[in-house]
Design an enzyme around this catalytic site. Sequence first.
Site, PDB file in Angstrom:
ATOM      1  N   LEU A 218     117.088  72.892  44.041  1.00  9.43           N
ATOM      2  CA  LEU A 218     117.804  71.750  45.028  1.00  9.43           C
ATOM      3  C   LEU A 218     117.417  70.251  44.428  1.00  9.43           C
ATOM      4  CD1 LEU A 218     120.017  70.884  46.951  1.00  9.43           C
ATOM      5  CD2 LEU A 218     118.158  71.205  49.029  1.00  9.43           C
TER       6      LEU A 218
ATOM      7  N   ASP B  85     101.585  67.268  48.727  1.00 10.35           N
ATOM      8  CA  ASP B  85     101.415  68.725  48.922  1.00 10.35           C
ATOM      9  C   ASP B  85     101.710  69.047  50.312  1.00 10.35           C
ATOM     10  OD1 ASP B  85     100.521  71.237  48.945  1.00 10.35           O
ATOM     11  OD2 ASP B  85      98.440  70.862  48.194  1.00 10.35           O
TER      12      ASP B  85
ATOM     13  N   TYR C  96     108.533  76.823  51.114  1.00 14.61           N
ATOM     14  CA  TYR C  96     107.840  77.935  50.608  1.00 14.61           C
ATOM     15  C   TYR C  96     108.757  79.072  50.585  1.00 14.61           C
ATOM     16  CZ  TYR C  96     104.755  82.098  49.983  1.00 14.61           C
ATOM     17  OH  TYR C  96     104.277  83.352  49.789  1.00 14.61           O
TER      18      TYR C  96
ATOM     19  N   THR D 150     117.561  78.239  56.284  1.00 14.36           N
ATOM     20  CA  THR D 150     118.258  79.431  55.697  1.00 14.36           C
ATOM     21  C   THR D 150     119.210  80.307  56.711  1.00 14.36           C
ATOM     22  OG1 THR D 150     117.463  81.431  54.778  1.00 14.36           O
ATOM     23  CG2 THR D 150     115.936  80.385  56.239  1.00 14.36           C
TER      24      THR D 150
ATOM     25  N   TYR E  84     109.458  84.848  56.153  1.00 14.86           N
ATOM     26  CA  TYR E  84     109.991  83.483  55.526  1.00 14.86           C
ATOM     27  C   TYR E  84     110.964  83.222  56.684  1.00 14.86           C
ATOM     28  CZ  TYR E  84     113.556  81.070  52.944  1.00 14.86           C
ATOM     29  OH  TYR E  84     114.209  80.008  52.506  1.00 14.86           O
TER      30      TYR E  84
HETATM   31  N1  LIG Z   1     117.040  79.876  47.177  1.00 14.95           N
HETATM   32  C1  LIG Z   1     117.682  80.503  48.181  1.00 14.95           C
HETATM   33  O1  LIG Z   1     118.221  81.172  47.786  1.00 14.95           O
HETATM   34  C2  LIG Z   1     117.526  79.602  49.348  1.00 14.95           C
HETATM   35  C3  LIG Z   1     118.286  80.569  50.451  1.00 14.95           C
HETATM   36  C4  LIG Z   1     118.371  79.816  51.871  1.00 14.95           C
HETATM   37  C5  LIG Z   1     117.707  78.698  51.976  1.00 14.95           C
HETATM   38  N2  LIG Z   1     117.007  78.155  51.092  1.00 14.95           N
HETATM   39  C6  LIG Z   1     116.358  76.581  51.209  1.00 14.95           C
HETATM   40  O2  LIG Z   1     116.610  75.737  50.517  1.00 14.95           O
HETATM   41  C7  LIG Z   1     115.921  74.681  50.244  1.00 14.95           C
HETATM   42  C8  LIG Z   1     115.853  74.639  48.875  1.00 14.95           C
HETATM   43  O3  LIG Z   1     115.322  75.798  47.946  1.00 14.95           O
HETATM   44  P1  LIG Z   1     115.246  75.832  46.452  1.00 14.95           P
HETATM   45  O4  LIG Z   1     116.162  77.114  46.034  1.00 14.95           O
HETATM   46  O5  LIG Z   1     115.583  74.746  45.702  1.00 14.95           O
HETATM   47  O6  LIG Z   1     113.762  76.441  46.558  1.00 14.95           O
HETATM   48  P2  LIG Z   1     112.661  76.250  44.939  1.00 14.95           P
HETATM   49  O7  LIG Z   1     113.585  76.436  43.667  1.00 14.95           O
HETATM   50  O8  LIG Z   1     112.109  77.597  45.342  1.00 14.95           O
HETATM   51  O9  LIG Z   1     111.981  74.982  45.291  1.00 14.95           O
HETATM   52  C9  LIG Z   1     111.063  74.847  46.172  1.00 14.95           C
HETATM   53  C10 LIG Z   1     110.322  73.909  45.818  1.00 14.95           C
HETATM   54  O10 LIG Z   1     109.068  73.552  47.132  1.00 14.95           O
HETATM   55  C11 LIG Z   1     108.047  73.142  46.432  1.00 14.95           C
HETATM   56  N3  LIG Z   1     106.915  73.471  46.955  1.00 14.95           N
HETATM   57  C12 LIG Z   1     106.551  74.904  47.504  1.00 14.95           C
HETATM   58  N4  LIG Z   1     105.347  74.720  48.187  1.00 14.95           N
HETATM   59  C13 LIG Z   1     105.129  73.284  48.151  1.00 14.95           C
HETATM   60  C14 LIG Z   1     103.862  72.600  48.651  1.00 14.95           C
HETATM   61  N5  LIG Z   1     102.917  73.103  49.387  1.00 14.95           N
HETATM   62  N6  LIG Z   1     103.916  71.134  48.564  1.00 14.95           N
HETATM   63  C15 LIG Z   1     104.947  70.531  47.877  1.00 14.95           C
HETATM   64  N7  LIG Z   1     106.159  71.282  47.558  1.00 14.95           N
HETATM   65  C16 LIG Z   1     106.011  72.719  47.514  1.00 14.95           C
HETATM   66  C17 LIG Z   1     108.172  73.781  45.068  1.00 14.95           C
HETATM   67  O11 LIG Z   1     107.217  73.364  44.045  1.00 14.95           O
HETATM   68  P3  LIG Z   1     106.677  73.871  42.688  1.00 14.95           P
HETATM   69  O12 LIG Z   1     107.790  73.790  41.899  1.00 14.95           O
HETATM   70  O13 LIG Z   1     105.484  73.129  42.112  1.00 14.95           O
HETATM   71  O14 LIG Z   1     106.460  75.451  43.008  1.00 14.95           O
HETATM   72  C18 LIG Z   1     109.475  73.850  44.531  1.00 14.95           C
HETATM   73  O15 LIG Z   1     109.737  72.731  43.629  1.00 14.95           O
HETATM   74  C19 LIG Z   1     114.667  75.534  50.608  1.00 14.95           C
HETATM   75  O16 LIG Z   1     114.291  74.601  52.168  1.00 14.95           O
HETATM   76  C20 LIG Z   1     114.986  76.640  50.982  1.00 14.95           C
HETATM   77  O17 LIG Z   1     113.979  77.367  52.118  1.00 14.95           O
HETATM   78  C21 LIG Z   1     116.898  78.564  49.588  1.00 14.95           C
END
Ligand SMILES: NC(=O)c1ccc[n+]([C@@H]2O[C@H](COP(=O)([O-])OP(=O)(O)OC[C@H]3O[C@@H](n4cnc5c(N)ncnc54)[C@H](OP(=O)(O)O)[C@@H]3O)[C@@H](O)[C@H]2O)c1
Length: 297
Positions: free
Chosen positions: A12, A42, A68, A108, A132
């Site tokens: 995102l 962080d 996470y 989510t 989660y």
């Molecule tokens: N992916 C899905 O299917 C899905 C479905 C429903 C809802 N969501 C929600 O949508 C949102 C965006 O998801 P996404 O798919 O873009 O997720 P993503 O690609 O996994 O990205 C999550 C980001 O959060 C960062 N992160 C994790 N732990 C961290 C920490 N301790 N401190 C700072 N940053 C941290 C990660 O950093 P690094 O790059 O350094 O690891 C990563 O860049 C999230 O809120 C997720 O819960 C996602």
Amino acid sequence: MRILVTGKNGQLGRSIYKIVNTANGDNLSPNEFIFVGREELDLNSESSIINYFDNHDKFDIVINSAAYTAVDQAEEEQELANQVNHLAVKQLAGIAKEQKARLIHISTDYVFNGESDKPYIETSETNPINVYGKSKLAGEKALQAVMPMNAVIIRTSWVYSEYGNNFVKTMLRLGKERDELNVVSDQIGSPTYATDLAGAILEIIKNKEFREEDQATQIYHYSNEGEISWHDFAKEIFKIAKTNCKVNPITTQQYPTPAKRPKNTLMNKNKIIEKFGVKNANWKEPLNTCITTLKEQ
Ligand SMILES: NC(=O)c1ccc[n+]([C@@H]2O[C@H](COP(=O)([O-])OP(=O)(O)OC[C@H]3O[C@@H](n4cnc5c(N)ncnc54)[C@H](OP(=O)(O)O)[C@@H]3O)[C@@H](O)[C@H]2O)c1
């Protein structure tokens, strides 16, 4: 305007960055946006969060796209998931409130148990069935308690993009390596192209009422339109990519995972569409765009 986006390396975060930094990207000025990753902010460290905000000027809007997201791993890393998805969100909400900033936070469909036979609305009962989902729901609740005004929570589902790891990219990789694949056919949901979710968020930011008027914190649902099983989604991915790989339907029972998955997490999106005029495509068109973009890379 100073707009902070966390999770700059996530699906995102990168999708928001791309729109904002594309010529005429939605009439938003890239200079207004600050993108941060875990190196600078962080979410697993209370002091890192405090330090970051202490050392930067106030923000007008905070978009928390960091989370996470390792659904299966979370079953083993409960504390870490809770810290990032719950306690850090509570802390961010406290800071946003103090700075009189708006907060946009992403949640989510996994806050639901997936047993409903009709699409979930924002007020439907939540009942997560994995760590989660529980951590994300705790984040929603903490945010609402700390920041009853001026925040937006967007629940989304099945996010994929050109970036990072996601179902679409995994299928495209496996489809090249194997002649056939088994994919679960009894879990239904709506895929979401991260670019479309990013567009919806930017639409909210451009909304004058959101920027300028005090409003009660709200939850909204957003995914692309339409419903599909993972099995049919995989078939469509191969059809678009012209990959010759047979997809066999299997049941959830035949594919055990550490974290339980909700069966049916369709969400009703009327609220966000009516409030912000967000455009919402059927999932097929954005899937085409994503696969075409990946092929061009
Ligand atoms: N992916 C899905 O299917 C899905 C479905 C429903 C809802 N969501 C929600 O949508 C949102 C965006 O998801 P996404 O798919 O873009 O997720 P993503 O690609 O996994 O990205 C999550 C980001 O959060 C960062 N992160 C994790 N732990 C961290 C920490 N301790 N401190 C700072 N940053 C941290 C990660 O950093 P690094 O790059 O350094 O690891 C990563 O860049 C999230 O809120 C997720 O819960 C996602």
